[in-house]
Design a protein around this motif. Structure first.
Motif, PDB file in Angstrom:
ATOM      1  N   GLY A  42       1.135  -1.047  -0.111  1.00  0.00           N
ATOM      2  CA  GLY A  42       0.085  -0.280   0.385  1.00  0.00           C
ATOM      3  C   GLY A  42       0.989   1.285   0.149  1.00  0.00           C
ATOM      4  O   GLY A  42      -0.252   2.354   0.261  1.00  0.00           O
ATOM      5  N   LYS A  43       2.375   0.818  -0.121  1.00  0.00           N
ATOM      6  CA  LYS A  43       3.211   2.110   0.207  1.00  0.00           C
ATOM      7  C   LYS A  43       3.862   2.432  -1.234  1.00  0.00           C
ATOM      8  O   LYS A  43       4.371   1.331  -1.891  1.00  0.00           O
ATOM      9  CB  LYS A  43       3.483   2.368   1.288  1.00  0.00           C
ATOM     10  N   GLU A  44       4.136   3.896  -1.411  1.00  0.00           N
ATOM     11  CA  GLU A  44       5.559   3.572  -2.659  1.00  0.00           C
ATOM     12  C   GLU A  44       6.443   3.670  -2.799  1.00  0.00           C
ATOM     13  O   GLU A  44       7.400   3.652  -1.866  1.00  0.00           O
ATOM     14  CB  GLU A  44       5.275   4.698  -2.308  1.00  0.00           C
ATOM     15  N   ARG A  45       6.981   2.999  -3.553  1.00  0.00           N
ATOM     16  CA  ARG A  45       8.580   2.290  -3.653  1.00  0.00           C
ATOM     17  C   ARG A  45       9.405   3.209  -2.945  1.00  0.00           C
ATOM     18  O   ARG A  45       9.133   4.581  -3.502  1.00  0.00           O
ATOM     19  CB  ARG A  45       8.625   1.992  -5.107  1.00  0.00           C
ATOM     20  N   GLU A  46      10.588   3.122  -2.374  1.00  0.00           N
ATOM     21  CA  GLU A  46      11.701   4.436  -2.125  1.00  0.00           C
ATOM     22  C   GLU A  46      12.782   3.759  -2.020  1.00  0.00           C
ATOM     23  O   GLU A  46      12.891   2.019  -1.666  1.00  0.00           O
ATOM     24  CB  GLU A  46      11.123   4.219  -0.113  1.00  0.00           C
ATOM     25  N   GLY A  47      13.713   4.247  -1.606  1.00  0.00           N
ATOM     26  CA  GLY A  47      15.414   4.244  -2.094  1.00  0.00           C
ATOM     27  C   GLY A  47      15.392   3.704  -0.296  1.00  0.00           C
ATOM     28  O   GLY A  47      14.664   4.779   0.808  1.00  0.00           O
ATOM     29  N   VAL A  48      15.843   2.796  -0.317  1.00  0.00           N
ATOM     30  CA  VAL A  48      17.122   2.001   0.975  1.00  0.00           C
ATOM     31  C   VAL A  48      18.537   2.454   1.261  1.00  0.00           C
ATOM     32  O   VAL A  48      18.487   3.616   2.106  1.00  0.00           O
ATOM     33  CB  VAL A  48      16.931   0.896   0.995  1.00  0.00           C
ATOM     34  N   ALA A  49      18.937   2.605   0.357  1.00  0.00           N
ATOM     35  CA  ALA A  49      20.454   2.667   0.376  1.00  0.00           C
ATOM     36  C   ALA A  49      21.513   2.058  -1.185  1.00  0.00           C
ATOM     37  O   ALA A  49      20.431   1.447  -1.801  1.00  0.00           O
ATOM     38  CB  ALA A  49      21.192   1.010   0.973  1.00  0.00           C
ATOM     39  N   LEU A  50      22.579   3.278  -1.499  1.00  0.00           N
ATOM     40  CA  LEU A  50      22.887   3.080  -2.173  1.00  0.00           C
ATOM     41  C   LEU A  50      25.201   2.487  -2.592  1.00  0.00           C
ATOM     42  O   LEU A  50      25.167   3.634  -1.838  1.00  0.00           O
ATOM     43  CB  LEU A  50      23.155   3.763  -3.493  1.00  0.00           C
ATOM     44  N   ILE A  51      25.438   2.463  -3.216  1.00  0.00           N
ATOM     45  CA  ILE A  51      26.849   2.201  -3.537  1.00  0.00           C
ATOM     46  C   ILE A  51      26.822   2.598  -4.706  1.00  0.00           C
ATOM     47  O   ILE A  51      26.414   2.054  -5.491  1.00  0.00           O
ATOM     48  CB  ILE A  51      27.118   1.841  -2.513  1.00  0.00           C
ATOM     49  N   ASP A  52      28.055   3.202  -4.842  1.00  0.00           N
ATOM     50  CA  ASP A  52      28.385   3.659  -6.886  1.00  0.00           C
ATOM     51  C   ASP A  52      29.879   2.520  -6.744  1.00  0.00           C
ATOM     52  O   ASP A  52      30.766   2.281  -5.713  1.00  0.00           O
ATOM     53  CB  ASP A  52      29.111   4.919  -7.001  1.00  0.00           C
ATOM     54  N   SER A  53      30.196   2.920  -7.741  1.00  0.00           N
ATOM     55  CA  SER A  53      31.842   2.035  -8.361  1.00  0.00           C
ATOM     56  C   SER A  53      32.911   2.300  -7.240  1.00  0.00           C
ATOM     57  O   SER A  53      33.868   1.318  -7.570  1.00  0.00           O
ATOM     58  CB  SER A  53      32.008   2.264  -9.788  1.00  0.00           C
ATOM     59  N   ASP A  54      32.963   3.658  -6.509  1.00  0.00           N
ATOM     60  CA  ASP A  54      33.865   4.056  -5.581  1.00  0.00           C
ATOM     61  C   ASP A  54      33.839   4.016  -4.336  1.00  0.00           C
ATOM     62  O   ASP A  54      34.550   4.208  -3.784  1.00  0.00           O
ATOM     63  CB  ASP A  54      34.299   5.393  -5.735  1.00  0.00           C
ATOM     64  N   GLY A  55      32.291   3.241  -3.914  1.00  0.00           N
ATOM     65  CA  GLY A  55      32.174   3.077  -3.231  1.00  0.00           C
ATOM     66  C   GLY A  55      31.634   3.579  -2.090  1.00  0.00           C
ATOM     67  O   GLY A  55      31.193   3.231  -0.952  1.00  0.00           O
ATOM     68  N   SER A  56      31.204   4.774  -2.272  1.00  0.00           N
ATOM     69  CA  SER A  56      30.627   5.678  -1.818  1.00  0.00           C
ATOM     70  C   SER A  56      29.385   5.020  -1.492  1.00  0.00           C
ATOM     71  O   SER A  56      28.607   4.441  -2.601  1.00  0.00           O
ATOM     72  CB  SER A  56      30.649   7.001  -3.008  1.00  0.00           C
ATOM     73  N   THR A  57      28.398   5.426  -0.275  1.00  0.00           N
ATOM     74  CA  THR A  57      26.785   5.332  -0.236  1.00  0.00           C
ATOM     75  C   THR A  57      26.330   5.942   0.458  1.00  0.00           C
ATOM     76  O   THR A  57      26.354   7.716   0.192  1.00  0.00           O
ATOM     77  CB  THR A  57      27.118   4.486   0.728  1.00  0.00           C
ATOM     78  N   SER A  58      24.921   6.444  -0.470  1.00  0.00           N
ATOM     79  CA  SER A  58      23.996   7.011   0.581  1.00  0.00           C
ATOM     80  C   SER A  58      22.748   5.962   0.605  1.00  0.00           C
ATOM     81  O   SER A  58      22.183   5.424   0.707  1.00  0.00           O
ATOM     82  CB  SER A  58      23.216   7.613  -0.577  1.00  0.00           C
ATOM     83  N   TYR A  59      22.466   6.675   2.328  1.00  0.00           N
ATOM     84  CA  TYR A  59      21.267   5.601   2.692  1.00  0.00           C
ATOM     85  C   TYR A  59      19.600   7.624   2.733  1.00  0.00           C
ATOM     86  O   TYR A  59      19.693   7.958   2.539  1.00  0.00           O
ATOM     87  CB  TYR A  59      21.469   5.580   4.345  1.00  0.00           C
ATOM     88  N   ALA A  60      18.692   6.288   2.986  1.00  0.00           N
ATOM     89  CA  ALA A  60      17.391   7.708   3.270  1.00  0.00           C
ATOM     90  C   ALA A  60      18.082   7.110   4.520  1.00  0.00           C
ATOM     91  O   ALA A  60      17.916   6.571   5.437  1.00  0.00           O
ATOM     92  CB  ALA A  60      16.164   6.242   2.831  1.00  0.00           C
ATOM     93  N   ASP A  61      16.990   8.137   5.163  1.00  0.00           N
ATOM     94  CA  ASP A  61      16.883   8.664   6.417  1.00  0.00           C
ATOM     95  C   ASP A  61      16.203   7.971   7.524  1.00  0.00           C
ATOM     96  O   ASP A  61      17.131   7.631   8.908  1.00  0.00           O
ATOM     97  CB  ASP A  61      16.142   9.908   6.855  1.00  0.00           C
ATOM     98  N   SER A  62      15.082   7.205   7.222  1.00  0.00           N
ATOM     99  CA  SER A  62      15.488   5.975   8.120  1.00  0.00           C
ATOM    100  C   SER A  62      15.849   4.993   8.164  1.00  0.00           C
ATOM    101  O   SER A  62      15.130   3.726   9.071  1.00  0.00           O
ATOM    102  CB  SER A  62      13.365   5.894   7.354  1.00  0.00           C
ATOM    103  N   VAL A  63      16.817   4.885   7.139  1.00  0.00           N
ATOM    104  CA  VAL A  63      17.472   3.571   7.965  1.00  0.00           C
ATOM    105  C   VAL A  63      19.322   3.851   8.105  1.00  0.00           C
ATOM    106  O   VAL A  63      19.363   3.316   8.298  1.00  0.00           O
ATOM    107  CB  VAL A  63      17.856   2.546   6.712  1.00  0.00           C
ATOM    108  N   LYS A  64      19.520   5.509   8.317  1.00  0.00           N
ATOM    109  CA  LYS A  64      20.666   5.665   8.657  1.00  0.00           C
ATOM    110  C   LYS A  64      21.173   4.537  10.412  1.00  0.00           C
ATOM    111  O   LYS A  64      20.114   5.695  10.792  1.00  0.00           O
ATOM    112  CB  LYS A  64      20.721   7.440   8.584  1.00  0.00           C
ATOM    113  N   GLY A  65      22.451   4.406  10.674  1.00  0.00           N
ATOM    114  CA  GLY A  65      22.555   4.664  11.917  1.00  0.00           C
ATOM    115  C   GLY A  65      22.468   2.353  11.945  1.00  0.00           C
ATOM    116  O   GLY A  65      22.245   2.582  12.452  1.00  0.00           O
ATOM    117  N   ARG A  66      21.174   2.615  10.828  1.00  0.00           N
ATOM    118  CA  ARG A  66      20.775   0.888  11.105  1.00  0.00           C
ATOM    119  C   ARG A  66      21.135  -0.202   9.927  1.00  0.00           C
ATOM    120  O   ARG A  66      21.071  -1.451  10.225  1.00  0.00           O
ATOM    121  CB  ARG A  66      19.333   0.765  10.958  1.00  0.00           C
ATOM    122  N   PHE A  67      21.316   0.143   8.956  1.00  0.00           N
ATOM    123  CA  PHE A  67      21.174  -0.434   7.592  1.00  0.00           C
ATOM    124  C   PHE A  67      22.481   0.060   6.790  1.00  0.00           C
ATOM    125  O   PHE A  67      23.549   1.048   7.370  1.00  0.00           O
ATOM    126  CB  PHE A  67      20.989  -0.669   6.688  1.00  0.00           C
TER     127      PHE A  67
END
Length: 128
Positions: A42-67
Motif C-alpha cells: 500500500g505504499k510507494e516504492r522508496e530508496g533504501v541505500a546505494l553504493i557506487d563504483s568508488d564505494g561511496s554510499t547514500s542512505y535513506a534517513d529512515s535507515v541511517k545508522g541501522r543499515f
C-alpha cells in the motif's frame, strides 16, 4: 543481459537483524550504481541505500545508522546488513543495478523509476 538476484529475506522480530545479498550476473565493477529499494504494502516504492563504483554510499534517513550497504567485487555480490529492524521496515526489498553515473542522493530519495536492472525482490517481515 544483466540480471540481479536477491536472497536473504525472511521473518524476524523487532530489534533483530537480517543480511540481504544480491548476485550480479556480470562484473559488478562495471556497474556504476548498485542500490536497494523497498516497497511496503500500500505504499510507494522508496530508496533504501546505494553504493557506487568508488564505494561511496547514500542512505535513506529512515535507515541511517541501522543499515549498511556493501559490495564484494570479487564475487559480484551486493549486501545490505539490516540491524535494529523495526516493523516499519517490513517490505519487499529489491536489488537494482544501473550503469550510469547517477547522483546518489537524488536516486535514494526517489522511487527508482527509470533505473536499469531490477531483481525479483526478497520479502522482509518484521514483527513487533
Amino acid at each position: 543481459q544483466v540480471q540481479v538476484v536477491e536472497a536473504g529475506g525472511g521473518s524476524v522480530q523487532a530489534g533483530g537483524s537480517l543480511r540481504l545479498s544480491c548476485i550480479h550476473s556480470e562484473y559488478i565493477t562495471t556497474t556504476y550504481c548498485m542500490c536497494w529499494f523497498r516497497q511496503a504494502p500500500g505504499k510507494e516504492r522508496e530508496g533504501v541505500a546505494l553504493i557506487d563504483s568508488d564505494g561511496s554510499t547514500s542512505y535513506a534517513d529512515s535507515v541511517k545508522g541501522r543499515f549498511t550497504i556493501s559490495k564484494d567485487n570479487a564475487n559480484n555480490t551486493l549486501y545490505l546488513q539490516m540491524n535494529s529492524l523495526k516493523p516499519e521496515d517490513t517490505a519487499m526489498y529489491y536489488c537494482v543495478a544501473d550503469s550510469r553515473a547517477l547522483a546518489l542522493e537524488v536516486v535514494v530519495a526517489g522511487t527508482g523509476r527509470g533505473l536499469e536492472v531490477w531483481g525479483q525482490g526478497t520479502l522482509v517481515t518484521v514483527s513487533s
